[in-house]
Scaffold this motif. Structure first.
Motif, PDB file in Angstrom:
ATOM      1  N   GLN A 131       0.975  -1.385   0.112  1.00 42.83           N
ATOM      2  CA  GLN A 131       0.138   0.097   0.097  1.00 42.83           C
ATOM      3  C   GLN A 131       1.074   1.473  -0.043  1.00 42.83           C
ATOM      4  OE1 GLN A 131      -3.072  -0.842   3.094  1.00 42.83           O
ATOM      5  NE2 GLN A 131      -4.275  -1.130   1.256  1.00 42.83           N
ATOM      6  N   GLY A 132       2.016   1.206   0.600  1.00 44.09           N
ATOM      7  CA  GLY A 132       2.722   2.249   0.736  1.00 44.09           C
ATOM      8  C   GLY A 132       3.477   2.569  -0.514  1.00 44.09           C
ATOM      9  N   ASP A 133       3.772   1.468  -1.186  1.00 45.58           N
ATOM     10  CA  ASP A 133       4.727   1.557  -2.516  1.00 45.58           C
ATOM     11  C   ASP A 133       3.796   1.850  -3.938  1.00 45.58           C
ATOM     12  OD1 ASP A 133       7.055   0.805  -1.305  1.00 45.58           O
ATOM     13  OD2 ASP A 133       6.889  -1.295  -1.911  1.00 45.58           O
ATOM     14  N   LEU A 134       2.444   1.417  -3.717  1.00 46.82           N
ATOM     15  CA  LEU A 134       1.434   1.298  -4.893  1.00 46.82           C
ATOM     16  C   LEU A 134       0.486   1.883  -4.957  1.00 46.82           C
ATOM     17  CD1 LEU A 134       2.109  -2.344  -5.252  1.00 46.82           C
ATOM     18  CD2 LEU A 134       3.367  -0.693  -6.415  1.00 46.82           C
ATOM     19  N   LEU A 135      -0.055   2.571  -3.708  1.00 55.35           N
ATOM     20  CA  LEU A 135      -1.397   3.300  -3.936  1.00 55.35           C
ATOM     21  C   LEU A 135      -1.348   4.269  -4.731  1.00 55.35           C
ATOM     22  CD1 LEU A 135      -3.105   2.683  -0.191  1.00 55.35           C
ATOM     23  CD2 LEU A 135      -3.806   1.806  -2.569  1.00 55.35           C
ATOM     24  N   ASP A 136      -0.215   4.980  -5.012  1.00 53.02           N
ATOM     25  CA  ASP A 136      -0.310   6.085  -5.908  1.00 53.02           C
ATOM     26  C   ASP A 136       0.278   5.860  -7.390  1.00 53.02           C
ATOM     27  OD1 ASP A 136       2.558   5.879  -5.008  1.00 53.02           O
ATOM     28  OD2 ASP A 136       2.596   7.891  -4.466  1.00 53.02           O
ATOM     29  N   LYS A 137       0.491   4.584  -7.492  1.00 53.20           N
ATOM     30  CA  LYS A 137       0.879   3.951  -8.644  1.00 53.20           C
ATOM     31  C   LYS A 137      -0.107   3.342  -9.660  1.00 53.20           C
ATOM     32  CE  LYS A 137       5.699   4.023  -7.962  1.00 53.20           C
ATOM     33  NZ  LYS A 137       6.626   3.610  -6.801  1.00 53.20           N
ATOM     34  N   GLY A 138      -1.416   3.684  -9.363  1.00 48.48           N
ATOM     35  CA  GLY A 138      -2.499   3.136 -10.185  1.00 48.48           C
ATOM     36  C   GLY A 138      -3.141   1.905  -9.625  1.00 48.48           C
ATOM     37  N   MET A 139      -2.817   1.695  -8.028  1.00 44.79           N
ATOM     38  CA  MET A 139      -3.427   0.436  -7.690  1.00 44.79           C
ATOM     39  C   MET A 139      -4.876   0.703  -7.699  1.00 44.79           C
ATOM     40  SD  MET A 139      -2.529  -2.103  -6.354  1.00 44.79           S
ATOM     41  CE  MET A 139      -2.152  -3.510  -4.870  1.00 44.79           C
ATOM     42  N   LYS A 140      -5.754  -0.420  -7.814  1.00 47.83           N
ATOM     43  CA  LYS A 140      -7.034  -0.312  -7.962  1.00 47.83           C
ATOM     44  C   LYS A 140      -7.499   0.089  -6.251  1.00 47.83           C
ATOM     45  CE  LYS A 140      -9.920  -4.021  -8.381  1.00 47.83           C
ATOM     46  NZ  LYS A 140     -11.007  -4.084  -7.423  1.00 47.83           N
ATOM     47  N   GLU A 141      -8.702   0.750  -6.127  1.00 49.38           N
ATOM     48  CA  GLU A 141      -9.247   0.895  -4.682  1.00 49.38           C
ATOM     49  C   GLU A 141     -10.589   0.187  -4.625  1.00 49.38           C
ATOM     50  OE1 GLU A 141      -9.533   4.975  -3.849  1.00 49.38           O
ATOM     51  OE2 GLU A 141      -7.341   5.533  -4.228  1.00 49.38           O
ATOM     52  N   THR A 142     -10.429  -0.733  -3.452  1.00 51.67           N
ATOM     53  CA  THR A 142     -11.700  -1.280  -3.117  1.00 51.67           C
ATOM     54  C   THR A 142     -12.277  -0.748  -1.742  1.00 51.67           C
ATOM     55  OG1 THR A 142     -10.842  -3.330  -4.111  1.00 51.67           O
ATOM     56  CG2 THR A 142     -12.724  -3.550  -2.799  1.00 51.67           C
ATOM     57  N   LEU A 143     -13.404  -0.293  -1.456  1.00 50.43           N
ATOM     58  CA  LEU A 143     -13.702   0.236  -0.310  1.00 50.43           C
ATOM     59  C   LEU A 143     -14.373  -0.680   0.439  1.00 50.43           C
ATOM     60  CD1 LEU A 143     -13.290   2.865   0.975  1.00 50.43           C
ATOM     61  CD2 LEU A 143     -15.754   3.594   0.335  1.00 50.43           C
ATOM     62  N   VAL A 144     -13.822  -1.104   1.671  1.00 50.01           N
ATOM     63  CA  VAL A 144     -14.361  -1.993   2.707  1.00 50.01           C
ATOM     64  C   VAL A 144     -15.064  -1.327   4.144  1.00 50.01           C
ATOM     65  CG1 VAL A 144     -14.000  -3.932   4.164  1.00 50.01           C
ATOM     66  CG2 VAL A 144     -13.555  -3.908   1.597  1.00 50.01           C
ATOM     67  N   ARG A 145     -15.876  -1.729   4.405  1.00 46.28           N
ATOM     68  CA  ARG A 145     -16.717  -0.949   5.659  1.00 46.28           C
ATOM     69  C   ARG A 145     -16.511  -1.832   7.005  1.00 46.28           C
ATOM     70  NH1 ARG A 145     -21.562   1.083   7.962  1.00 46.28           N
ATOM     71  NH2 ARG A 145     -22.628  -0.964   8.207  1.00 46.28           N
ATOM     72  N   ILE A 146     -16.118  -1.377   7.953  1.00 48.05           N
ATOM     73  CA  ILE A 146     -15.624  -2.137   9.019  1.00 48.05           C
ATOM     74  C   ILE A 146     -16.578  -1.350  10.218  1.00 48.05           C
ATOM     75  CG2 ILE A 146     -13.869  -2.598  10.973  1.00 48.05           C
ATOM     76  CD1 ILE A 146     -11.602  -2.530   9.069  1.00 48.05           C
ATOM     77  N   ASN A 147     -17.345  -2.363  10.608  1.00 49.00           N
ATOM     78  CA  ASN A 147     -18.326  -2.130  11.781  1.00 49.00           C
ATOM     79  C   ASN A 147     -18.520  -3.057  13.026  1.00 49.00           C
ATOM     80  OD1 ASN A 147     -20.363  -1.172  13.419  1.00 49.00           O
ATOM     81  ND2 ASN A 147     -21.826  -0.567  11.614  1.00 49.00           N
ATOM     82  N   LEU A 148     -17.702  -2.603  13.989  1.00 45.13           N
ATOM     83  CA  LEU A 148     -17.669  -3.774  15.270  1.00 45.13           C
ATOM     84  C   LEU A 148     -18.556  -3.356  16.087  1.00 45.13           C
ATOM     85  CD1 LEU A 148     -13.742  -4.229  14.786  1.00 45.13           C
ATOM     86  CD2 LEU A 148     -15.418  -5.767  14.049  1.00 45.13           C
ATOM     87  N   ASN A 149     -19.516  -2.711  16.218  1.00 46.57           N
ATOM     88  CA  ASN A 149     -20.472  -2.191  17.086  1.00 46.57           C
ATOM     89  C   ASN A 149     -21.109  -3.597  17.732  1.00 46.57           C
ATOM     90  OD1 ASN A 149     -20.240   0.544  16.597  1.00 46.57           O
ATOM     91  ND2 ASN A 149     -22.094   0.829  15.284  1.00 46.57           N
ATOM     92  N   LYS A 150     -21.403  -4.430  17.006  1.00 49.77           N
ATOM     93  CA  LYS A 150     -21.752  -5.691  17.480  1.00 49.77           C
ATOM     94  C   LYS A 150     -20.866  -6.365  18.701  1.00 49.77           C
ATOM     95  CE  LYS A 150     -25.516  -6.784  14.485  1.00 49.77           C
ATOM     96  NZ  LYS A 150     -26.190  -7.714  13.838  1.00 49.77           N
ATOM     97  N   LEU A 151     -19.714  -6.083  18.574  1.00 45.66           N
ATOM     98  CA  LEU A 151     -18.751  -6.840  19.674  1.00 45.66           C
ATOM     99  C   LEU A 151     -19.198  -6.216  20.802  1.00 45.66           C
ATOM    100  CD1 LEU A 151     -15.304  -6.449  18.069  1.00 45.66           C
ATOM    101  CD2 LEU A 151     -16.895  -7.929  17.624  1.00 45.66           C
ATOM    102  N   ASP A 152     -19.816  -4.997  21.193  1.00 44.18           N
ATOM    103  CA  ASP A 152     -19.742  -4.130  22.453  1.00 44.18           C
ATOM    104  C   ASP A 152     -21.169  -4.638  23.173  1.00 44.18           C
ATOM    105  OD1 ASP A 152     -20.213  -2.300  24.400  1.00 44.18           O
ATOM    106  OD2 ASP A 152     -19.698  -0.664  22.889  1.00 44.18           O
ATOM    107  N   PRO A 153     -20.844  -5.255  24.302  1.00 44.08           N
ATOM    108  CA  PRO A 153     -22.003  -5.753  24.898  1.00 44.08           C
ATOM    109  C   PRO A 153     -23.093  -4.610  25.246  1.00 44.08           C
ATOM    110  CG  PRO A 153     -20.000  -6.109  26.306  1.00 44.08           C
ATOM    111  CD  PRO A 153     -19.513  -5.664  24.849  1.00 44.08           C
ATOM    112  N   ASP A 154     -22.621  -3.359  25.785  1.00 44.17           N
ATOM    113  CA  ASP A 154     -23.385  -2.231  25.884  1.00 44.17           C
ATOM    114  C   ASP A 154     -24.265  -2.009  24.542  1.00 44.17           C
ATOM    115  OD1 ASP A 154     -22.165  -2.021  28.421  1.00 44.17           O
ATOM    116  OD2 ASP A 154     -20.617  -0.730  27.524  1.00 44.17           O
ATOM    117  N   TYR A 155     -23.504  -2.022  23.513  1.00 49.79           N
ATOM    118  CA  TYR A 155     -24.255  -1.751  22.299  1.00 49.79           C
ATOM    119  C   TYR A 155     -25.344  -2.873  22.130  1.00 49.79           C
ATOM    120  CZ  TYR A 155     -25.285  -1.193  17.210  1.00 49.79           C
ATOM    121  OH  TYR A 155     -25.823  -1.081  16.018  1.00 49.79           O
TER     122      TYR A 155
END
Ligand SMILES: [Zn+2]
Length: 279
Positions: A83-107
């Motif tokens: 990612q350091g070497d290639l993200l600015d050299k045309g590496m394709k981007e894929t967006l992934v969502r991280i949602n860890l709310n469900k780990l939380d016993p309060d939530y």
């Protein structure tokens, strides 16, 4: 391999590759390797890809991320490098969502009533794989992030950005060892109000009346501890035997502490789900 480097230093994915436009000089993306690779066209069952031929110089070297299947930690390190070497050299981007709310016993207890009528129960630990090179679009457990990092090749993983409070950051910036976590925190370089995935080896467990400390084995004198406060004891069932000496990944928010004039980094966790064991 899903990506290769062209003669002009730009990255190309196998799906985008066109011989007439891009030429036939293709190389491994790993800077320690850079051996020639060839394009393999896809068919209705298999996506196109790049590979070494195994002949002459076309063999990945031992330090290359494509030489053998990687462990979680090896994968994280290679993805950080790419990612350091290639993200600015045309590496394709894929967006992934991280949602860890469900780990939380309060939530969990807050939404439990609302969800009772909701019959569509999904297994949050399940990583959905749609197509061979397509990563899941969302992550909602530690198990699924570990599975992600060991199930895909490092070039596919290197395309992943995570949306953090409206900012898109490389996935490798959120998965760190304790030394990096410590430096980010104490040098004020951390992403604000964001949980980090931190890996290390459990070295000591101290069970006090109000808190359990799980200390990671120090790396370069960096002290790092997980903490479980008493109100969450009922959600934390691991025994000392299950944890001691184990390589684990933990998730949470980092906080500073100073102990005997030494700066340490801590992370409060609330249940078993905040830890995943690594092989
Ligand atoms: Zn290589």
């Amino acid at each position: 391999m899903n990506s290769a480097i062209l003669h002009n230093g730009q990255v190309i994915t196998a799906r985008e590759y066109n011989t007439d436009v891009h030429g036939t000089r293709l190389f491994c993306i790993d800077k320690s390797c850079k051996v020639p690779v060839i394009f393999v066209p896809g068919n209705e069952n298999v996506s196109p890809y790049f590979k070494t031929t195994g002949k002459h110089d076309s063999k990945h070297n031992e330090g290359c991320g494509f030489y053998k299947p990687l462990t979680f930690v090896e994968s994280v390190k290679k993805v950080e490098e790419y990612q350091g070497d290639l993200l600015d050299k045309g590496m394709k981007e894929t967006l992934v969502r991280i949602n860890l709310n469900k780990l939380d016993p309060d939530y969990e207890s807050k939404v439990a009533e609302r969800e009772q009528s909701d019959k569509k129960k999904q297994d949050p630990s399940e990583v959905k794989i749609k197509q061979d090179n397509e990563t899941p679009s969302s992550i909602s457990s530690l198990k699924s992030i570990v599975k992600l990092m060991v199930s895909y090749e490092p070039d596919v993983l290197s395309s992943i950005l995570v949306n953090v409070k409206g900012q898109k950051v490389p996935i490798s910036s959120l998965i760190v060892d304790q030394e990096k976590a410590h430096n980010l925190l104490w040098k004020e370089e951390m992403l604000p109000k964001v949980g980090y995935f931190v890996y290390g080896v459990v070295d000591a467990i101290l069970r006090r009346e109000r808190v359990i400390y799980i200390n990671f084995k120090p790396v370069n004198n960096v002290l790092f501890s997980l903490m479980v406060f008493d109100r969450y004891f009922k959600h934390f069932t691991y025994t000392d035997e299950e944890l001691m000496g184990k390589n684990i990944l933990a998730w949470g928010h980092l906080s500073k502490n100073t102990y005997n004039d030494k700066n340490t980094t801590e992370m409060a966790i609330k249940s078993d789900k905040y830890i995943e064991f690594l092989k």
